[in-house]
Design an enzyme around this catalytic site. Structure first.
Site, PDB file in Angstrom:
ATOM      1  N   GLY A 174       2.323  -5.098   5.416  1.00 11.83           N
ATOM      2  CA  GLY A 174       2.813  -3.715   5.404  1.00 11.83           C
ATOM      3  C   GLY A 174       4.150  -3.805   4.874  1.00 11.83           C
ATOM      4  N   ARG A 185      10.325  -3.337   5.558  1.00  9.28           N
ATOM      5  CA  ARG A 185      11.598  -2.832   5.382  1.00  9.28           C
ATOM      6  C   ARG A 185      11.663  -1.664   4.270  1.00  9.28           C
ATOM      7  NH1 ARG A 185      15.279  -6.995   2.027  1.00  9.28           N
ATOM      8  NH2 ARG A 185      13.707  -7.861   0.528  1.00  9.28           N
ATOM      9  N   GLY A 217      14.608  -5.062   8.964  1.00 10.49           N
ATOM     10  CA  GLY A 217      14.316  -3.984   8.277  1.00 10.49           C
ATOM     11  C   GLY A 217      15.456  -3.538   7.287  1.00 10.49           C
ATOM     12  N   ARG A 247      13.689   3.103  -4.845  1.00 13.76           N
ATOM     13  CA  ARG A 247      12.782   2.304  -5.714  1.00 13.76           C
ATOM     14  C   ARG A 247      11.730   3.560  -6.307  1.00 13.76           C
ATOM     15  NH1 ARG A 247      10.276  -3.055  -4.479  1.00 13.76           N
ATOM     16  NH2 ARG A 247       9.023  -1.848  -3.068  1.00 13.76           N
ATOM     17  N   ASP A 265       0.115  -9.163  -2.241  1.00 13.78           N
ATOM     18  CA  ASP A 265       0.902  -7.883  -1.698  1.00 13.78           C
ATOM     19  C   ASP A 265       1.892  -7.503  -2.590  1.00 13.78           C
ATOM     20  OD1 ASP A 265       1.630 -10.551  -0.379  1.00 13.78           O
ATOM     21  OD2 ASP A 265       3.455  -9.305   0.357  1.00 13.78           O
ATOM     22  N   ASN A 266       2.258  -8.431  -3.620  1.00 12.02           N
ATOM     23  CA  ASN A 266       3.188  -7.974  -4.750  1.00 12.02           C
ATOM     24  C   ASN A 266       2.339  -7.793  -6.038  1.00 12.02           C
ATOM     25  OD1 ASN A 266       5.345  -8.504  -2.924  1.00 12.02           O
ATOM     26  ND2 ASN A 266       5.303 -10.642  -3.386  1.00 12.02           N
ATOM     27  N   ASP A 272       8.627  -6.208  -6.763  1.00  9.22           N
ATOM     28  CA  ASP A 272       9.238  -7.388  -6.049  1.00  9.22           C
ATOM     29  C   ASP A 272      10.025  -8.256  -6.851  1.00  9.22           C
ATOM     30  OD1 ASP A 272      10.186  -9.077  -4.277  1.00  9.22           O
ATOM     31  OD2 ASP A 272       8.382  -8.899  -3.279  1.00  9.22           O
TER      32      ASP A 272
END
Length: 496
Positions: free
Chosen positions: A91, A94, A127, A177, A253-254, A263
Site C-alpha cells: 500500500g 508515504r 511517511g 506526481r 508493486d512498481n 518509482d
C-alpha cells in the site's frame, strides 16, 4: 485542515470504488512549505494555473497543508512481489492520492503527493521523503518524458521546512506526481491474495475503462486486460533497454497497468556499457540488472496472470491455459519492439539475415571497450553521414576507439545496401539517439548542492537542459560528458 477555493477540476473515480480499495485520509501538514519548482507546461496541460501553484496558497496545497475543494485524499491498497518474495500488504506508505484531474486533452490523470505523511500502510515509517529522492524523481521522470518514454510526471516539488532522519538528518520535501493512474500489478495481487473475486472484477473493469476503453466490452475482460498489459510492458521495457536505463526496483508493486514508468528511487542510466550493471543499493544479487530487465518484466506479468486466473474461465485448467498463452506472447513482442528500436538507432530500415550478428558484435565491442552507451550510439548517428552532420557532430565530445573500425566498415557496407537519403537517415538516427541523459554524477551533484548548500541552481539547470535531449550544443558540453573516474556513481538509493 483548511479547504482552499477550487483551483482544479477534480473527478475522482478511484474514490468511488469500494472502501476496501483505499484509506481515506488527508496529508499530514508540514512546518514551513516553500516552492522549489513548478512544472509550468504540465500544469497548463492539466488545466491548472502555474502561477497559483507557485503562490503561497498553491504551495500549501502541494505540500499537503490544505485540501483543495473537490479533492478526496486517499492512500491506495496493494500488495507485491519484492525481489521475488510476496508481501500481501504494502500500500501507499508515504504517498496520498489527492484526486483525478481532467487535462485539456480530456485525459484523466492522477495527482499524488509523495512524502505526504503516514498512512495505514507506512509499516512504522515516517511517511516522509528526503529532498534528494524528490529531486531525483523530478529530474529523471521529466527526462524520460522528454525522451518519449511513458512515465509518471513531476508537477512540482516543495520543501517542507522539516528534517527527515535516515542515516543522518536531511531536509524534507514533497513531490507532486502525475500519472495516468497508480494501478499496479500489485493492486490485483492484493485482492487475489484475499480471494476477493468481486474486487478483482471491479478492478478489471475500472482499469479497462481507464486505460483501454475500446476493450471495456470485451467478451473476456480479464484476458483483454492481461493481453494489453503484456503489450504495454513489452513496449516499455524495450524503451528502457534502448536508452540504457536501469529501473532498479522492478517489483510488481512498481509496475503500472498503464505501461508508464513509476518509482525513480534507485534508478540510473548506464554510462559505460556493461549488461550486468546494477545501481540499487538493495539489489545485492543483481536481480534487476540491466540484462535481466526484460525477463523480470515477463516474470511480473506471470504474477499478474496468476492473480487474474479466477476471472479468466470457470474451468481452472482452461483459465491457466489462457493466462499462459497470453503471457507467452511477451517475448516475441519485446523482441519485435526492441529490434525495431535498435534498427532505428543504427539507421537500418530493412531486415537482413546478417543484422543480428552485426548488432551482437556491436554490443560485444561496447562491453569489451567499456564505451559510453549513450555517446556510442550518438556517434554512430554522426558517422552515418559525416557530410550532413553539421553542427550536430559530437566528435569534439566523443570518439569511438580504433577497435571499432572493422565493425564500422561492415556497418557502412550494410547501410549502403539500402537506397535511403543519407541526410534523412541521419536525421532519424539523431531522433533515436539522444546526446543528453540524466547523467548520474550530475544528478548527484544537483542533489548534493540542494541538500548541503540549499543551492538549487544545478537542479534547475539540469532539468532545463534535459527537456531537449536530442539537440547538441557545444556550450552544454558538461551535461553530455561521461563521468571522470572520481565522478562515477556506483550506487543509488530509494530514500525510504
Amino acid at each position: 485542515m483548511p479547504i482552499a477555493k477550487a483551483r482544479a477540476n477534480f473527478d475522482n473515480s478511484f474514490a468511488r470504488l469500494p472502501a476496501r480499495f483505499y484509506q481515506l485520509l488527508a496529508p499530514t501538514p508540514v512546518a514551513a512549505p516553500a516552492p522549489i519548482r513548478v512544472n509550468r507546461g504540465l500544469a497548463l496541460e492539466l488545466g491548472l494555473d502555474p502561477d497559483w501553484l507557485a503562490s503561497a496558497e498553491g504551495t500549501a496545497f502541494l505540500a499537503g497543508n490544505s485540501v483543495v475543494e473537490g479533492s478526496e485524499p486517499l492512500a491506495a491498497a496493494y500488495a507485491g512481489h519484492q525481489f521475488g518474495s510476496f508481501n500481501p500488504q504494502l500500500g501507499d506508505g508515504r504517498a496520498i492520492l489527492l484526486g483525478e484531474l481532467r487535462g485539456t486533452d480530456g485525459r484523466r490523470m492522477d495527482l499524488q503527493l509523495k512524502g505526504a505523511g503516514r498512512t495505514h500502510w507506512s509499516r512504522g515509517g515516517d511517511g516522509r521523503s528526503p529532498l534528494g529522492p524528490v529531486l531525483r524523481e523530478y529530474i529523471v521522470s521529466e527526462a524520460m518524458a522528454a525522451l518519449g518514454v511513458p512515465s509518471t510526471r513531476a508537477l512540482a516539488a516543495v520543501s517542507t521546512g522539516e528534517p527527515v532522519y535516515r542515516e543522518r538528518s536531511l531536509p524534507g520535501a514533497v513531490l507532486a506526481r502525475v500519472a495516468s493512474s497508480h494501478i499496479r500489478i500489485g493492486s490485483f495481487e492484493f485482492f487475489a491474495a484475499r480471494k476477493d473475486k468481486e474486487a478483482l472484477e471491479i478492478l478489471v473493469r475500472f482499469t479497462l475503462e481507464r486505460h483501454y476503453p475500446s476493450l471495456a466490452d470485451a467478451d473476456n475482460p480479464a484476458l483483454a486486460l492481461l493481453e494489453s498489459a503484456v503489450r504495454a510492458q513489452a513496449s516499455l521495457v524495450s524503451r528502457w533497454q534502448l536508452l540504457g536505463f536501469i529501473h532498479g526496483v522492478m517489483n510488481t508493486d512498481n509496475m503500472l497497468l498503464s505501461g508508464e514508468t513509476i518509482d525513480y528511487g534507485p534508478c540510473a542510466f548506464m554510462d559505460a556499457f556493461n549488461p550486468d550493471t546494477v545501481f540499487s543499493s538493495i539489489d545485492h544479487g543483481g536481480r534487476y540488472a540491466y540484462r535481466n530487465q526484460p525477463g523480470i518484466a515477463h516474470w511480473n506479468l506471470a504474477c499478474l496472470a496468476q492473480a487474474l486466473v479466477p476471472l479468466l474461465h470457470e474451468d481452472s485448467e482452461r483459465a491457466v491455459a489462457l493466462a499462459q498463452a497470453a503471457v507467452d506472447t511477451y517475448s516475441d513482442q519485446f523482441l519485435e519492439a526492441h529490434t525495431a528500436g535498435l534498427k532505428a538507432k543504427l539507421g537500418l530500415q530493412q531486415d537482413r539475415p546478417e543484422d543480428a550478428a552485426l548488432i551482437e558484435d556491436l554490443y560485444t565491442l561496447m562491453a569489451s571497450g567499456v564505451t559510453d552507451f549513450t555517446l556510442t550510439f550518438r556517434r554512430l548517428a554522426d558517422l552515418a553521414s559525416p557530410d550532413t552532420a553539421g553542427d550536430q557532430d559530437c566528435s569534439e565530445l566523443y570518439l569511438l576507439p580504433p577497435a571499432f573500425d572493422p565493425w564500422l566498415a561492415r556497418w557502412q557496407e550494410r547501410l549502403a545496401i539500402e537506397a535511403v537519403d543519407p541526410g534523412a537517415r541521419q536525421a532519424t538516427m539523431y531522433r533515436a539517439n539522444p546526446i543528453f541523459i540524466p547523467r548520474n554524477h550530475l544528478v548527484e551533484a544537483a542533489i548534493t548542492a540542494a541538500t548541503d548548500q540549499e543551492d538549487f541552481a544545478p537542479f534547475h539547470a539540469l532539468v532545463d537542459r534535459l527537456a531537449d535531449p536530442w539537440t547538441w550544443r557545444p556550450e552544454d558540453r558538461a551535461f553530455a560528458l561521461p563521468p571522470g573516474p572520481e565522478q562515477r556513481v556506483h550506487q543509488t538509493f530509494c530514500g525510504t
